[in-house]
Design a protein around this motif. Structure first.
Motif, PDB file in Angstrom:
ATOM      1  N   SER A 174       0.803  -1.229   0.000  1.00 29.54           N
ATOM      2  CA  SER A 174       0.000   0.000   0.000  1.00 29.54           C
ATOM      3  C   SER A 174       0.834   1.276   0.000  1.00 29.54           C
ATOM      4  CB  SER A 174      -0.957  -0.002   1.199  1.00 29.54           C
ATOM      5  OG  SER A 174      -0.226  -0.138   2.405  1.00 29.54           O
ATOM      6  N   GLY A 175       2.033   1.267   0.541  1.00 26.98           N
ATOM      7  CA  GLY A 175       2.854   2.475   0.560  1.00 26.98           C
ATOM      8  C   GLY A 175       3.711   2.652  -0.680  1.00 26.98           C
ATOM      9  N   HIS A 176       3.611   1.755  -1.614  1.00 24.85           N
ATOM     10  CA  HIS A 176       4.448   1.766  -2.821  1.00 24.85           C
ATOM     11  C   HIS A 176       3.975   2.864  -3.781  1.00 24.85           C
ATOM     12  CE1 HIS A 176       6.628   0.255  -6.320  1.00 24.85           C
ATOM     13  NE2 HIS A 176       7.244  -0.611  -5.527  1.00 24.85           N
ATOM     14  N   GLU A 180      -0.436   4.410  -6.543  1.00 24.18           N
ATOM     15  CA  GLU A 180      -1.161   5.607  -6.965  1.00 24.18           C
ATOM     16  C   GLU A 180      -1.699   5.479  -8.388  1.00 24.18           C
ATOM     17  OE1 GLU A 180      -1.762   8.026  -4.809  1.00 24.18           O
ATOM     18  OE2 GLU A 180      -0.656   6.819  -3.336  1.00 24.18           O
ATOM     19  N   LYS A 255      -2.909  -3.792   3.811  1.00 25.03           N
ATOM     20  CA  LYS A 255      -1.479  -3.616   3.537  1.00 25.03           C
ATOM     21  C   LYS A 255      -1.162  -3.641   2.047  1.00 25.03           C
ATOM     22  CE  LYS A 255      -0.031  -6.994   6.239  1.00 25.03           C
ATOM     23  NZ  LYS A 255      -1.259  -7.425   6.918  1.00 25.03           N
TER      24      LYS A 255
END
Length: 302
Positions: A174-176, A180, A255
């Protein structure tokens, strides 16, 4: 001779009249007389003497009565067993089914819980394996049926009904930065650690060909043979997994995010059984429940 004739004999021995026998069996009086005459003709024996409207059993009828009761009791047991098989009160010793590893924790428990309500005495044996192994298990009749990924060719010994489909998607931490994007192409995956499954299998070879045509070398971080493990590896930040949306949609995990892979690569899944081999009523009921769940799941995620 048929069992209805034996039923007439049994009932006449109890009631002693065609009128009472007709009432008990739901027949007309003439119908009872006709069945009795047919039985006596078939046996070449007189079973009842007629005396002023009364039927008096002959010694031969008394002698035959015991075996007639045994035959009718066996027919009753046979009919009751058939009813129990239809209703699920009893069934085959077990139903054996083979599914992908990725369905061991998802879908299968709910499927068996639902099936157990209708067939509580049927034992289930589950096998979890790859599509290639499941095909072999079905072909060898080690299992009654299996759910597997369709690879484009199928053994002549296996009947496959396509019931679900999916397309390649990317499972991204999810933070990659890629999270987006609305869709992912090979260009965006240049240099990105990848988690891929099914090396040397037809669907994997199609994916590899897409990267080759795009001129993007794959940076394969992890090779695995389970969609569940590929999803979990991506959730732990080990890379971007490329798997079927069919399996990706089984799990909701904050996640990761799931994005379509472009160009679209589709996969089909089917229910397989040995060619020309009928399923038991219980196995057929289970495979129908599985089919309904798969179709519902695909509709929910469409």
């Amino acid at each position: 001779m048929n069992f209805r004739q034996l039923e007439v004999l049994r009932t006449l021995l109890v009631t002693g009249s065609t009128t009472a026998t007709a009432r008990a069996m739901g027949l007309s009086q003439s119908g009872v007389s006709r069945l009795l005459q047919q039985l006596e003709s078939d046996l070449s024996l007189q079973l009842f003497a007629r005396d002023k409207g009364r039927l008096i059993p002959t010694p031969e009828a008394e002698k035959l009565a015991y075996d007639a009761e045994l035959v009718l009791s066996s027919i009753d047991r046979f009919s009751n067993l058939a009813q129990d098989l239809r209703s699920g009160a009893v069934g085959p010793e077990s139903i054996r089914m083979a599914l992908p590893h990725s369905l061991a924790d998802h879908l299968t428990p709910a499927l068996l819980a639902d099936f157990d309500k209708a067939f509580p005495r049927v034992r289930i044996e589950t096998f979890f394996d790859t599509s290639m192994s499941i095909t072999r298990l079905v072909e060898q009749r080690t299992v009654d049926f299996g759910f597997l990924r369709y690879e484009g060719q199928q053994s002549a010994g296996v009947e496959l009904e396509k019931v679900a489909s999916g397309r390649k998607v990317c499972v991204i931490p999810s933070g990659h930065a890629l999270a987006e994007l609305e869709k992912i192409t090979p260009k965006e995956l240049r240099g990105i650690p990848l988690i891929l499954i099914g090396r040397n299998r037809p669907n994997r070879m199609k994916l590899d060909e897409v990267f080759r045509r795009a001129g993007v070398p794959q940076n394969v971080k992890i090779e695995t043979h389970s969609n569940n493990s590929a999803f979990a590896f991506a959730a732990h930040g080990l890379g971007v997994a490329i798997i079927s949306s069919f399996f990706a949609n089984l799990t909701r995990d904050p996640k990761v995010v799931v994005r379509p892979f472009d160009p679209p690569l589709t996969q089909e899944f089917g229910l397989a059984k040995a060619a020309g081999v009928p399923l038991s009523i219980a196995a057929d009921a289970l495979i129908k429940r599985l089919k309904q769940m798969l179709i519902s799941m695909e509709q929910e995620t469409a």
